[in-house]
Design a protein around this motif. Structure first.
Motif, PDB file in Angstrom:
ATOM      1  N   SER A  45     -16.887   1.320  27.517  1.00 35.43           N
ATOM      2  CA  SER A  45     -16.756  -0.142  27.414  1.00 35.43           C
ATOM      3  C   SER A  45     -15.840  -0.632  28.527  1.00 35.43           C
ATOM      4  O   SER A  45     -14.803  -0.020  28.783  1.00 35.43           O
ATOM      5  CB  SER A  45     -16.141  -0.522  26.065  1.00 35.43           C
TER       6      SER A  45
ATOM      7  N   ARG B 294     -13.917  -2.969  28.223  1.00 37.80           N
ATOM      8  CA  ARG B 294     -12.789  -3.661  27.596  1.00 37.80           C
ATOM      9  C   ARG B 294     -11.571  -2.774  27.372  1.00 37.80           C
ATOM     10  O   ARG B 294     -10.597  -3.171  26.714  1.00 37.80           O
ATOM     11  CB  ARG B 294     -13.238  -4.308  26.285  1.00 37.80           C
TER      12      ARG B 294
ATOM     13  N   ASN C 174      -8.862  -2.606  24.409  1.00 35.03           N
ATOM     14  CA  ASN C 174      -9.318  -3.583  23.408  1.00 35.03           C
ATOM     15  C   ASN C 174     -10.701  -3.251  22.835  1.00 35.03           C
ATOM     16  O   ASN C 174     -11.221  -3.977  21.987  1.00 35.03           O
ATOM     17  CB  ASN C 174      -9.393  -4.990  24.028  1.00 35.03           C
ATOM     18  N   SER C 175     -11.283  -2.181  23.316  1.00 34.93           N
ATOM     19  CA  SER C 175     -12.658  -1.846  22.922  1.00 34.93           C
ATOM     20  C   SER C 175     -12.754  -1.442  21.448  1.00 34.93           C
ATOM     21  O   SER C 175     -12.010  -0.577  20.974  1.00 34.93           O
ATOM     22  CB  SER C 175     -13.150  -0.701  23.819  1.00 34.93           C
ATOM     23  N   ASN C 176     -13.707  -2.058  20.741  1.00 37.17           N
ATOM     24  CA  ASN C 176     -14.007  -1.651  19.358  1.00 37.17           C
ATOM     25  C   ASN C 176     -14.542  -0.220  19.331  1.00 37.17           C
ATOM     26  O   ASN C 176     -14.203   0.572  18.453  1.00 37.17           O
ATOM     27  CB  ASN C 176     -15.093  -2.561  18.766  1.00 37.17           C
TER      28      ASN C 176
ATOM     29  N   LEU D 149     -13.993   2.142  21.367  1.00 37.81           N
ATOM     30  CA  LEU D 149     -12.930   3.125  21.628  1.00 37.81           C
ATOM     31  C   LEU D 149     -12.209   3.508  20.334  1.00 37.81           C
ATOM     32  O   LEU D 149     -11.767   4.656  20.182  1.00 37.81           O
ATOM     33  CB  LEU D 149     -11.935   2.561  22.656  1.00 37.81           C
TER      34      LEU D 149
ATOM     35  N   ASN E  51     -23.128  -1.630  22.220  1.00 33.77           N
ATOM     36  CA  ASN E  51     -24.499  -2.089  22.443  1.00 33.77           C
ATOM     37  C   ASN E  51     -24.462  -3.205  23.491  1.00 33.77           C
ATOM     38  O   ASN E  51     -23.878  -4.263  23.247  1.00 33.77           O
ATOM     39  CB  ASN E  51     -25.054  -2.611  21.096  1.00 33.77           C
TER      40      ASN E  51
ATOM     41  N   ILE F 225     -27.193  -5.320  25.369  1.00 35.57           N
ATOM     42  CA  ILE F 225     -28.618  -5.679  25.467  1.00 35.57           C
ATOM     43  C   ILE F 225     -29.483  -4.523  24.934  1.00 35.57           C
ATOM     44  O   ILE F 225     -30.384  -4.014  25.610  1.00 35.57           O
ATOM     45  CB  ILE F 225     -29.008  -6.089  26.916  1.00 35.57           C
ATOM     46  N   THR F 226     -29.135  -4.114  23.716  1.00 39.58           N
ATOM     47  CA  THR F 226     -29.850  -3.033  23.025  1.00 39.58           C
ATOM     48  C   THR F 226     -29.942  -1.765  23.870  1.00 39.58           C
ATOM     49  O   THR F 226     -30.964  -1.074  23.907  1.00 39.58           O
ATOM     50  CB  THR F 226     -31.261  -3.475  22.573  1.00 39.58           C
TER      51      THR F 226
ATOM     52  N   THR G 290     -20.711   0.432  18.760  1.00 37.67           N
ATOM     53  CA  THR G 290     -20.493  -0.785  17.982  1.00 37.67           C
ATOM     54  C   THR G 290     -21.380  -1.863  18.585  1.00 37.67           C
ATOM     55  O   THR G 290     -21.784  -1.769  19.743  1.00 37.67           O
ATOM     56  CB  THR G 290     -19.027  -1.274  17.982  1.00 37.67           C
ATOM     57  N   ALA G 291     -21.698  -2.879  17.757  1.00 36.23           N
ATOM     58  CA  ALA G 291     -22.579  -3.953  18.210  1.00 36.23           C
ATOM     59  C   ALA G 291     -22.210  -5.241  17.485  1.00 36.23           C
ATOM     60  O   ALA G 291     -21.534  -5.201  16.449  1.00 36.23           O
ATOM     61  CB  ALA G 291     -24.033  -3.587  17.901  1.00 36.23           C
ATOM     62  N   GLY G 292     -22.659  -6.349  18.044  1.00 35.05           N
ATOM     63  CA  GLY G 292     -22.484  -7.618  17.340  1.00 35.05           C
ATOM     64  C   GLY G 292     -23.428  -7.685  16.152  1.00 35.05           C
ATOM     65  O   GLY G 292     -23.091  -8.187  15.082  1.00 35.05           O
TER      66      GLY G 292
ATOM     67  N   VAL H  39     -19.781  -5.225  14.309  1.00 34.07           N
ATOM     68  CA  VAL H  39     -18.448  -5.826  14.168  1.00 34.07           C
ATOM     69  C   VAL H  39     -18.502  -7.138  13.369  1.00 34.07           C
ATOM     70  O   VAL H  39     -17.507  -7.537  12.765  1.00 34.07           O
ATOM     71  CB  VAL H  39     -17.754  -6.039  15.544  1.00 34.07           C
TER      72      VAL H  39
HETATM   73  C1  FMN Z   1     -22.892  -7.997  28.035  1.00 34.00           C
HETATM   74  C2  FMN Z   1     -22.936  -7.814  26.544  1.00 34.00           C
HETATM   75  C3  FMN Z   1     -24.136  -7.564  25.932  1.00 34.00           C
HETATM   76  C4  FMN Z   1     -24.224  -7.388  24.551  1.00 34.00           C
HETATM   77  N1  FMN Z   1     -25.426  -7.154  23.978  1.00 34.00           N
HETATM   78  C5  FMN Z   1     -25.529  -6.998  22.652  1.00 34.00           C
HETATM   79  C6  FMN Z   1     -26.796  -6.765  22.048  1.00 34.00           C
HETATM   80  O1  FMN Z   1     -27.828  -6.735  22.690  1.00 34.00           O
HETATM   81  N2  FMN Z   1     -26.835  -6.589  20.704  1.00 34.00           N
HETATM   82  C7  FMN Z   1     -25.706  -6.628  19.933  1.00 34.00           C
HETATM   83  O2  FMN Z   1     -25.804  -6.440  18.737  1.00 34.00           O
HETATM   84  N3  FMN Z   1     -24.481  -6.833  20.484  1.00 34.00           N
HETATM   85  C8  FMN Z   1     -24.360  -7.024  21.815  1.00 34.00           C
HETATM   86  N4  FMN Z   1     -23.129  -7.255  22.397  1.00 34.00           N
HETATM   87  C9  FMN Z   1     -21.933  -7.237  21.546  1.00 34.00           C
HETATM   88  C10 FMN Z   1     -21.160  -5.929  21.666  1.00 34.00           C
HETATM   89  O3  FMN Z   1     -22.009  -4.813  21.454  1.00 34.00           O
HETATM   90  C11 FMN Z   1     -20.040  -5.861  20.629  1.00 34.00           C
HETATM   91  O4  FMN Z   1     -19.172  -6.949  20.772  1.00 34.00           O
HETATM   92  C12 FMN Z   1     -19.269  -4.548  20.741  1.00 34.00           C
HETATM   93  O5  FMN Z   1     -18.485  -4.334  19.602  1.00 34.00           O
HETATM   94  C13 FMN Z   1     -18.376  -4.507  21.965  1.00 34.00           C
HETATM   95  O6  FMN Z   1     -17.773  -3.255  22.016  1.00 34.00           O
HETATM   96  P1  FMN Z   1     -16.448  -2.946  22.820  1.00 34.00           P
HETATM   97  O7  FMN Z   1     -15.350  -3.735  22.158  1.00 34.00           O
HETATM   98  O8  FMN Z   1     -16.276  -1.481  22.636  1.00 34.00           O
HETATM   99  O9  FMN Z   1     -16.669  -3.365  24.225  1.00 34.00           O
HETATM  100  C14 FMN Z   1     -23.038  -7.455  23.761  1.00 34.00           C
HETATM  101  C15 FMN Z   1     -21.806  -7.718  24.402  1.00 34.00           C
HETATM  102  C16 FMN Z   1     -21.752  -7.910  25.766  1.00 34.00           C
HETATM  103  C17 FMN Z   1     -20.425  -8.203  26.425  1.00 34.00           C
END
Ligand code: FMN
Length: 223
Positions: free
Chosen positions: A9, A11, A14-16, A18, A85, A87-88, A120-122, A152
């Motif tokens: 990540s 981030r 701050n990475s989730n 991580l 995640n 963009i999948t 992790t993913a949104g 998350v």
């Molecule tokens: C550029 C970008 C693309 C993302 N694409 C998706 C996605 O396609 N699907 C999804 O569920 N979350 C997506 N997210 C959300 C991240 O996966 C989510 O916030 C994740 O927990 C971030 O992890 P991190 O804190 O380890 O960076 C995206 C975030 C970013 C910044």
């Protein structure tokens, strides 16, 4: 026993994702492994240029931080892949490491190693990203014990549960390595891949000399 965790990540602390990786490495350390974490997002790793020199010489022609990462991965008994995640998919930082690794795939250099994948993913789209990391490991000749992840958006309790699961899976990765755990489906996939890739190696034997010598030495061209 050595386990290397890959964070990807951008981030940083701050990475989730991580948080899951740190928990998995804690679990692995509790299980008795020596652990190390590498953040590939902080390194200078260029794109693969498709020069094919690695197939010819056994060494990547680009001189940057990738070679040090590969060295650590080759020394490890277990690898923990982690990526949010994006963009999948995995992040561009991790995909760049994968793209720089055709030698690892062509020569099955992770044969005998085990991995675990974390994301992790949104959204709830976790499995697709986990499968990308698992498939990379399988293509490199390694085995995966599976993965863990968290959406998350589901809040802190879901994250706590995923952290706990990651810790347990980190410990289980150590057990899998100790007992040389068998995964018949993955072993069958390795064999099927080699049955097919033999023809790719033979078709390129004049250029991919390192790959070809390696396959001859392993006896895989006769299988
Ligand atoms: C550029 C970008 C693309 C993302 N694409 C998706 C996605 O396609 N699907 C999804 O569920 N979350 C997506 N997210 C959300 C991240 O996966 C989510 O916030 C994740 O927990 C971030 O992890 P991190 O804190 O380890 O960076 C995206 C975030 C970013 C910044």
């Amino acid at each position: 026993m050595k386990i290397v965790g890959i964070s990807s990540s951008p981030r940083g602390k701050n990475s989730n994702t991580l948080k899951l990786l740190d928990a998995a490495l804690e679990g692995a350390a509790k299980g008795g492994a020596e652990v190390e974490s590498i953040d590939v997002a902080k390194l200078k790793i260029k794109y693969c240029t498709a020069c094919n020199k690695c197939q010819e010489t056994g060494v990547c022609s680009i001189k940057d931080d990738y070679n040090g990462v590969l060295e650590k991965l080759l020394e490890a008994d277990g690898i923990i892949w982690s990526s949010p995640n994006y963009i999948t998919n995995v992040t561009a930082q991790l995909k760049t490491v994968f793209d720089r690794s055709p030698l690892v795939i062509h020569e099955q250099l992770f044969d005998g190693k085990y991995s675990l994948s974390l994301t992790t993913a949104g959204s709830d789209e976790l499995d697709f990203v986990l499968a990308i990391m698992d498939n990379f490991m399988l293509h490199c000749g390694g085995k995966t014990i599976g993965g863990a992840g968290c959406s998350v958006a589901r809040g802190p309790e879901a994250m706590e549960a995923a952290i706990e699961k990651s810790r347990e899976m980190g410990k289980d990765l150590v057990e899998a390595i100790k007992e040389k755990r068998s995964y018949p489906e993955q072993e069958a996939a390795h064999q099927a891949w080699r049955d097919h890739f033999k023809y790719v190696i033979l078709a390129n034997k004049d250029h991919w000399t390192h790959n070809c010598d390696y396959w001859l030495e392993k006896g895989w061209l006769k299988e």
